[in-house]
Design an enzyme around this catalytic site. Structure first.
Site, PDB file in Angstrom:
ATOM      1  N   HIS A 206       0.854  -1.186   0.000  1.00 13.16           N
ATOM      2  CA  HIS A 206       0.000   0.000   0.000  1.00 13.16           C
ATOM      3  C   HIS A 206       0.891   1.237   0.000  1.00 13.16           C
ATOM      4  O   HIS A 206       1.528   1.552   1.008  1.00 13.16           O
ATOM      5  CB  HIS A 206      -0.908   0.008   1.234  1.00 13.16           C
ATOM      6  CG  HIS A 206      -2.050  -0.947   1.140  1.00 13.16           C
ATOM      7  ND1 HIS A 206      -1.879  -2.314   1.059  1.00 13.16           N
ATOM      8  CD2 HIS A 206      -3.390  -0.744   1.101  1.00 13.16           C
ATOM      9  CE1 HIS A 206      -3.064  -2.900   0.976  1.00 13.16           C
ATOM     10  NE2 HIS A 206      -4.000  -1.969   0.997  1.00 13.16           N
ATOM     11  N   ALA A 247     -11.971   1.813   4.330  1.00 12.04           N
ATOM     12  CA  ALA A 247     -10.957   0.949   3.728  1.00 12.04           C
ATOM     13  C   ALA A 247     -10.091   1.709   2.722  1.00 12.04           C
ATOM     14  O   ALA A 247     -10.328   2.884   2.418  1.00 12.04           O
ATOM     15  CB  ALA A 247     -11.627  -0.247   3.056  1.00 12.04           C
ATOM     16  N   HIS A 248      -9.094   1.010   2.183  1.00 12.35           N
ATOM     17  CA  HIS A 248      -8.121   1.657   1.304  1.00 12.35           C
ATOM     18  C   HIS A 248      -8.765   2.228   0.037  1.00 12.35           C
ATOM     19  O   HIS A 248      -9.683   1.673  -0.526  1.00 12.35           O
ATOM     20  CB  HIS A 248      -6.977   0.701   0.938  1.00 12.35           C
ATOM     21  CG  HIS A 248      -7.401  -0.575   0.277  1.00 12.35           C
ATOM     22  ND1 HIS A 248      -6.638  -1.715   0.319  1.00 12.35           N
ATOM     23  CD2 HIS A 248      -8.493  -0.913  -0.443  1.00 12.35           C
ATOM     24  CE1 HIS A 248      -7.230  -2.676  -0.355  1.00 12.35           C
ATOM     25  NE2 HIS A 248      -8.360  -2.209  -0.826  1.00 12.35           N
ATOM     26  N   ASN A 249      -8.252   3.384  -0.354  1.00 12.43           N
ATOM     27  CA  ASN A 249      -8.633   4.100  -1.584  1.00 12.43           C
ATOM     28  C   ASN A 249     -10.018   4.742  -1.536  1.00 12.43           C
ATOM     29  O   ASN A 249     -10.462   5.323  -2.537  1.00 12.43           O
ATOM     30  CB  ASN A 249      -8.581   3.185  -2.818  1.00 12.43           C
ATOM     31  CG  ASN A 249      -7.257   2.478  -2.982  1.00 12.43           C
ATOM     32  OD1 ASN A 249      -6.211   3.021  -2.666  1.00 12.43           O
ATOM     33  ND2 ASN A 249      -7.304   1.249  -3.473  1.00 12.43           N
ATOM     34  N   SER A 267     -11.968   1.352  -2.328  1.00 12.02           N
ATOM     35  CA  SER A 267     -12.066   2.014  -3.632  1.00 12.02           C
ATOM     36  C   SER A 267     -13.450   2.550  -3.962  1.00 12.02           C
ATOM     37  O   SER A 267     -13.712   2.901  -5.119  1.00 12.02           O
ATOM     38  CB  SER A 267     -11.593   1.075  -4.757  1.00 12.02           C
ATOM     39  OG  SER A 267     -10.249   0.696  -4.558  1.00 12.02           O
TER      40      SER A 267
END
Length: 326
Positions: A206, A247-249, A267
């Site tokens: 990441h 969460a990520h993005n 995302s």
């Protein structure tokens, strides 16, 4: 923007990258140097990107990358200026290349540079509790407060008039002015990204960061993961209640309000003025429009257009839901 948290080990020759992803026999006329790996939207000439889902074909049509890791089916969506590299598993190949460029992003070890705030230049500039640790090159604005047992790791930037609670860990994050982060938050750790391969999970690096806009508030016990390839963004004047997972993005627009125990998968992009009730869940890679209201306990599994009000699982127009559940 140059990534202040992860060092780019590049450039690398394209032949070295091809060998890494088992494309040794791929014919190239120019063994050019590749300076970075980025997402479809931000990549430029002499950079490599990846394209793994038809959801992103409109972005793929206009990517400026020189090379793209993709599939045989999707390669036709790329512009002629971008050379497709067809592989069996796009995300695994992307992970290998990202790890080569950014080897320090794979593990989330603690910050060895962190030391007691009384040993730093901020000992007389901010108000702080007991056992506060500050890493190298941290920037703290004026009139900030930091609670007990909090760790702010290297290169983190926090603006003016910010309040950071107790038992908070912040890394790989840029925070604007007038932001409150309440107790027990963890911000900037890697996301839940890995692949099961031959009974052994492969951790996905990441290299993104977390950006929190001005006048925002992050409630107690929230977890905000940094981005994998792009950044995780909380827009200005957005308030998160307690125990929320971002969460990520994920990107959340300005002036949004999210109630407790909401989970937003990786995302997904939320517009401005979004309201989400408690314990709602939003699946990954979705687009939620502006002025959307999502009732508590709802499960969102598809895109939602602007000005919509939804409820239930799967979430649908709130009037239809109430009509069906009289």
């Amino acid at each position: 923007m140059i990534n202040p948290f992860f060092k780019n080990n590049g450039p690398f020759k394209i032949s070295d990258i091809l060998q890494l992803i088992n494309l040794d026999n791929f014919k190239i006329t120019n063994d050019q140097k590749i300076i970075d790996i980025k997402d479809l939207f931000t990549s430029q000439k002499n950079e490599i990107t990846f394209f793994h889902s038809k959801k992103y074909k409109n972005i793929a049509n206009n990517t400026k990358a020189s090379f793209c890791i993709t599939t045989d089916i999707l390669k036709k969506e790329l512009p002629k200026s971008c050379i497709p590299l067809v592989v069996e598993n796009v995300l695994v190949s992307t992970s290998k290349i990202t790890s080569k460029f950014y080897s320090s992003s794979i593990n989330d070890n603690f910050d060895y540079t962190a030391r007691d705030i009384t040993e730093t230049k901020y000992k007389d500039k901010v108000e702080y509790g007991k056992n506060v640790l500050i890493g190298d090159n941290v920037t703290l604005g004026s009139n900030c407060l930091i609670g007990h047992n909090t760790i702010i790791e290297q290169n983190v930037s926090i603006g003016d008039n910010c309040s950071i609670g107790s038992n908070v860990i912040i890394r790989n994050t840029l925070i604007d002015n007038n932001v409150k982060v309440l107790d027990n938050c963890v911000i900037g750790k890697h996301g839940f990204g890995f692949f099961p391969i031959n009974e052994k999970n492969l951790r996905y690096p990441h290299i993104g960061i977390v950006i929190i806009g001005e006048n925002s508030e992050i409630g107690c016990g929230c977890t905000i993961d940094r981005g994998s390839m792009s950044n995780t963004v909380i827009g200005k004047n957005t308030f998160l209640d307690n125990q929320i997972h971002i969460a990520h993005n994920v990107k959340i627009g300005k002036n949004s309000i999210i109630a407790g125990q909401v989970g937003i998968a990786g995302s997904s992009i939320l517009g401005n003025n979004v309201r989400i009730g408690g314990q709602a869940g939003i699946s990954g890679h979705l687009t939620i429009g502006n002025n959307v209201e999502i009732a508590g306990g709802s499960g969102v599994i598809k895109n939602i257009s602007d000005n919509s009000k939804v409820m239930g699982y799967p979430a649908k127009n709130i009037r239809d839901f109430l009509k069906d559940n009289k």
